[in-house]
Each structure stands twice: as C-alpha cells, then as structure tokens.
Design an enzyme around this catalytic site. Structure first.
Site, PDB file in Angstrom:
ATOM      1  N   GLU A 453       0.823  -1.210   0.000  1.00  0.00           N
ATOM      2  CA  GLU A 453       0.000   0.000   0.000  1.00  0.00           C
ATOM      3  C   GLU A 453       0.857   1.261   0.000  1.00  0.00           C
ATOM      4  OE1 GLU A 453      -3.016  -0.314  -0.628  1.00  0.00           O
ATOM      5  OE2 GLU A 453      -3.117  -2.464  -0.287  1.00  0.00           O
ATOM      6  N   HIS A 456       1.762   2.019  -3.589  1.00  0.00           N
ATOM      7  CA  HIS A 456       0.675   2.701  -4.297  1.00  0.00           C
ATOM      8  C   HIS A 456       0.617   4.179  -3.922  1.00  0.00           C
ATOM      9  CE1 HIS A 456      -1.155  -0.589  -6.398  1.00  0.00           C
ATOM     10  NE2 HIS A 456      -1.362  -1.303  -5.298  1.00  0.00           N
TER      11      HIS A 456
END
Length: 679
Positions: A453, A456
């Site tokens: 994450e 991202h």
C-alpha cells in the site's frame, strides 16, 4: 435524495391489527358455540327419545293399579287427540325403583271417555293437571329450534368464508394501484435534491395540473406519459411523488409486476380498471414503477415469448392511446432498463418525454447530504462539502444510507453529535465494507501489505495528474482481504486525458514493485492491480484511440445479449494480425508504466520505508500524513493509535510469506479502479 416522509406512506398497521383481533375473537366465539350447541342438541334428542316411555292403554291401567303413576298431565293437541304425560316409577324390587321416569300414553276418547279415566286417576290419588292445546307454530319452533341454531352456526363458519372467496374471485381483474390522497402526500420539490434538471422538466406538468386552461387556450398539449430513466436509488419514485404533492392531485402508485398474474387476461383487466379509476379521480397522476416488468419488448426470438405479459402490454398501449390529456391524467413510469422496453411504448403519443435521472454530481451530492443532514444532529467538525467530494458515484439512496450509518456510529460511541470521523467511517463502510479487525495476519503478511500500500501511495502522490491521496490502510475492510489506498477526487470528471489515464495506470504498478524491491519476491496480492491495469490499457488501445500505432479506430466486439434471436455469439470485426498488434500495444503501455513506477520508487525508497513503517505502527494514515512523510521524511503530527484487535483463537489460513488472493479485482491498490468509459 430525501426519503419519503412518514405522512406520505399508507399506514395500515393499526387497521390490520384491529381486523386480526376481531377475526380471532370471531373464530373463538364460533368454535365455542359449536362445542356447546352440538352436545346440547344431542342431549335434548336423547332425553326426548330415550327417557320417555310410551305406554299402551293396558300398560297404563296396570301401572295405575300398581301405584306406579305419580303424576298426570292431560294435554290436548290441535288435531283433537289427547294424551297423558307425567312421572312414574318402576315396579317394586326393580333397579332404581325410587327414581321417577317419564311416560306418555295416547287416549282415544271414543273408546274410553276421558271422564272415566279421570275418575280412576282421582281414585288412585294421582295429581292431575290440564294443559291447554299448544300452538302448532310453537310446537314446530320448539322441535326445530336446535337444528336452526346448528344451521346458523354453520352459516357463520362457512358463509363468510365463501363470500370473501367470491369477492377475491371477482376482484382478480381489479387494479392494485394504491391511492395516495392529497392529505397524505406531503412530499414536494423541496424534499428532492440533486436532480435540478429533472425538476425543471416536470415543472410544466405540475403547472398544467394546477391550471390546465392556460395551456389549452393556446392549443398546447401536455405530454401523455413521462418515462423516468436512471440507475437505482437516484430518486425516480420520490420525484413522481413530489410532482403529485406539488400539483395537489391524487396519486395512484403501482408496480409493473402487479399486472402480471398466472391467470390469463388478469393483467389486461387490471390495466383497464386502473385507467378507469384515474378517470374518476381526474386530474390525477398514475405512477408505474419498474415498468420493464410489463413493458418488455414483444420480440419472440430464441428465448420465446410470454402471452400474458404481451396481452397486458397491448392493453396498456391501447389505453395510453385512448385517454386524452384534456382529461387531466398524466402517466409517469420509472425504469432502470430502458433498453428492454418495447419500441411501441416509447413512441411520441404514449411516453412523449423521457427524463434521465443520473447519479448526482458534486453539487448535487452536497445538496442531498444537506437535505438528509436536517434529520440528524451534526457537530461543528462535520464538513459536508468534503464528504461530497469523497463520494463520487454515490446515488441518493447511498447518501441517505451514509448519513444514517454515521448517526448509528455516533450513537454507538455515545457522542453528542456526528463529527467528521463518523461521516468518513460511514462513507468507507458504505463503499468498501466494515473494518475486519478480527482477521488475524501474521507479521510477515502485515509487512508485505504495508509496503504494497505504501508503494501505491508514493507513486500516486508523486504523479502530477492523479487524484490526491485520501487514506491508506492495512486493515481489511469488506471484500478487501488486505489493505486499500483511497483517493479523494477534486471534482467530477466526465472525460479523461491521455496523461491522466497513464498516471492512473502507473499507480496500479506501485504495489507489486514495492514488494519486489523490499523482499525480492512477489505475491498474489497484486491480482486486482494486474486485472485493472490490463483492462484500462486495453480500453486506451481499443476504445479511446490513445495508441498512435492503432490510430483513431475502435477495435471491439459486438456485445449483444445471447438468446434474443439476434447474434448468439460475439463477433470480432478485425483480423488476427490486428489482434496481435493490439496485444503488443497493450503490453507496451503496461511495460512503460511499470518502468515509470519502478523509477519513482527507486528514487524515493527512503520515503517508501518511512511510510510502510508508519503503516505498521498506526495501521491507517490520512492523506496529510502521507504528505508529511514525503515532505519531511517522517510524521510531524502522528495520528492516535488504533485499539488492538480483539483476541481470537482462530489461526490464519494463509501460509507465512504468502498474501491471500482476493475475489475482488480492485481490493488492493487505488480504489478508483479502472476509469469508466466516457459516455
């Protein structure tokens, strides 16, 4: 979109409860009478037949001489005959000799005058009484009264049931449209938000119903029918009720499925009855919800047809041609499947006007939220404008549910008002699902998820044409088995530039690259990213003309439904060589975006580590925290730590070091997913 008020609903609960209680009491009374009267009738018959002894004349004289006769009543009948009735005892030595019994003996006055018999009774000291002749009708009534009571009981048991069955059979063809009177319909245009263009289109219908002569004297003709088209939850039914509330006219509401029954001809009869009721209550509005249930195309292809539905549709077409707008009847229908409607139903003269209610834009969402927020108590920190920005794609029903979820969450935490944290948590719950803190993840899986994450978020924040990062979390939520990176759009977008699409495509690569950089291995957690990136790149090449090599052409397949009598298989309208070139272009775009994302993460590896470390510590970070790490290399205002999850004895079903694959293709990575194709 504001929900209908309580006053606008047909409140039948009290009446139904009263009917249920009265029906139950009636049933109890009938059953009680049945079990009381039947034994009583049987008892009377038994007494009248089994305990009365019919003596012959000689038996009576013998019993009189033996002193068995205790009393005598001389009774005369209307026919002229006489008989003596009374009590007697059995002969001495018999069983129950002391118990009195009934007897009856008929007297023939021509054979033995009553006077001589009377003297014998007096001689034996038998008490004598003389009764006047009984009435014929009285005797008949007394003899038939038990049977009359029994017949009356049977009538109560069965006659009412048969009568209600008869009414049901006769009312099969009656319309099931529910009439919403003027007193109950309190919904007006102020209760409807986010559909300003649609309200403007129906405003002239309201003005016509209020003052039809203003249009008639100029020769204008109001549309006979208005078809509302839009996704579920956009307020089609609510807008129809608001039209009736503004015009102050009766409002008939019925569903398209109420017309079609298993009995042939019932739907057509209900259509005719519905329009007949409308003529009696004109001016009025007739609203048919989900009209695609009865208005589907009459084309009989491979899938066959439906005769009853077609008859109902034919009746609807005839009635819409038959009534005139001068009568003051306006037909409004709603559907989210306009593609399956019959073309004859959509032609001018029937549904003259089609009103599209699309998902609300940023301004519309803000208005809808403010309408629903009037029913709850908000704190000073609640910012509905920011919430409207973070809810793209939400319908009016979704926004109403969001406000309700926020109110429930605030009440669960004993708050005095709904603050911004409650609204954001409710937004995430409605869109992605509730946090699943009970899911047990070992430290290795949690670390892989944090770097995924963080990859991202770093790529998303470093690119120019992406939406701002709103929240990064490694807490499973809904179908997202691991984590999610969420964006907060600055505005509604209806077209997408090539640079923006490439930047969005690049963000899908950040999670897989971060895993490979930090662990030297890749996991199946990037399944959703790979699927979304491939789909987006193929749209760029085949649909949006964003490939210089493929040019300004559309390369697609005919996407028509199967089993409708048309094309039963997908047909590709380009050659195999072109298909190979398309695959090469899709791969080129994806590879270039992959290399671009890898370069960004290699140049910002220290920030990637800092962000992943913060995620492991705090589990959820806002967009401001991501900006602090990118600008300062660390958190300047760290968030409050989330409470630890409840202990669980369940063991993780994932092998150490392997991220569990997820069924949702967009669970990991940018939550915006693949960009929709511009209309």
């Amino acid at each position: 979109m504001n929900a209908p008020k309580k006053g606008s609903q047909r409140s039948r609960k009290p009446n139904n409860e009263g009917k249920d209680w009265s029906g139950a009491l009636r049933s109890i009374l009938i059953i009680t009478l049945f079990f009381v009267l039947v034994p009583l009738i049987l008892r009377l018959n038994k007494w009248s037949e089994g305990t009365v002894q019919n003596f012959t004349y000689s038996e009576f004289i013998k019993a009189l001489d033996q002193g068995q006769i205790k009393s005598a009543a001389i009774i005369s009948e209307n026919t002229g005959n006489q008989y003596i009735s009374g009590d007697y005892t059995l002969a001495a030595g018999s069983t129950d000799a002391s118990k009195d019994r009934k007897y009856k003996v008929f007297i023939n006055t021509s054979f033995d005058p009553m006077g001589k018999l009377r003297d014998q009774l007096v001689a034996h000291n038998v008490p004598i009484r003389v009764e006047p002749p009984s009435s014929f009708w009285g005797s008949l009534l007394m003899s038939t009264l038990p049977f009359l009571l029994l017949m009356l009981l049977l009538w109560f048991l069965f006659a009412r049931q048969m009568r209600s069955m008869g009414r049901g059979a006769l009312s099969f063809g009656k319309s099931r449209a529910r009439l919403l009177n003027r007193d109950k319909n309190k919904i007006t245009f102020k209760d409807v938000a986010g559909v300003e263009e649609a309200k403007d289109e129906v405003l002239e219908i309201v003005e016509f119903l209020k003052d039809p002569k203003r249009f008639q004297k100029l020769g204008g003709r109001i549309p006979k029918g208005v078809l509302m088209i839009g996704p579920p939850g956009t307020g089609k039914t609510l807008l129809a009720k608001a039209i009736a509330g503004e015009a102050d006219v009766p409002f008939f509401s019925i569903s398209g499925s109420d017309f079609v029954e298993m009995f042939v001809g019932v739907g057509a009869s209900r259509v005719r009855d519905m329009f007949e009721q409308g003529r009696k209550n004109a001016p009025c509005l007739i609203f048919i919800d989900e009209i695609d249930a009865v208005g589907r195309s009459r084309f009989s292809g491979i899938g066959g047809g439906h005769d009853e539905r077609e008859q109902t549709l034919n009746a609807l077409l005839v009635e819409m041609d038959g009534f005139d707008t001068q009568e003051g009847i306006i037909l409004i229908a709603a559907t989210n499947r306009p593609d399956v409607l019959d073309t004859a139903l959509l032609r001018p003269g029937r549904f003259d006007r089609q009103i599209v209610l699309d998902l609300p834009d940023l301004k519309g969402r803000d208005q809808i939220l403010r309408v629903h927020a009037q029913k709850v108590k908000l704190s000073e920190t609640a910012n509905l404008s920011v919430l409207a920005r973070g809810t793209p794609g939400f319908s009016g029903a979704d926004l109403a549910n969001l406000i309700n979820e926020a109110a429930l969450l605030a009440a669960r935490n004993y708050k005095k008002g709904i603050d911004m944290s409650d609204l954001e948590e409710a937004r995430d719950k409605v869109r992605f699902g509730r946090e699943r803190r009970s899911r047990v993840m070992d430290e290795k899986d949690k670390e892989v998820t944090a770097y995924h994450e963080a990859g991202h978020a770093i790529v998303m924040a470093m690119l120019e044409h992406t939406e701002p990062v709103h929240k990064v979390t490694i807490i499973p939520r809904g179908n997202a088995y691991l984590g999610a990176t969420m964006q907060l759009p600055e505005k509604d977008r209806y077209t997408y530039g090539r640079k923006k699409v490439l930047d969005e495509l690049t963000t899908f690569m950040g999670g897989r690259i971060a895993e490979e950089m930090m662990f030297g291995d890749i996991t199946s957690g990037a399944y959703g990213d790979i699927k979304s990136a491939t789909r987006l790149a193929r749209k760029m090449v085949c649909e949006w003309g964003m490939s210089e090599k493929m040019g300004f052409l559309e390369y697609g397949e005919k996407d028509e439904p199967v089993f409708v009598g048309r094309d039963t298989t997908a047909v590709r309208d380009f050659s195999e060589e072109t298909a190979i070139t398309i695959d090469q272009e899709v791969r080129r775009i994806v590879d270039e975006c992959y290399a671009r994302a890898k370069k960004i993460l290699e140049e910002n590896k220290d920030k990637l580590v800092a962000l992943a470390t913060a995620l492991l510590e705090f589990e959820t970070l806002d967009g401001d925290h991501v900006d602090e790490i990118l600008n300062h290399g660390k958190l300047m205002n760290p968030p409050n730590k989330t409470p630890p999850p409840a202990p669980s004895n369940e063991q993780p079903t994932v092998a150490p070091g392997l991220v569990e694959p997820r069924p949702s293709p967009d669970s990991i990575g940018p939550t915006s997913g693949p960009l929709p194709s511009p209309a």
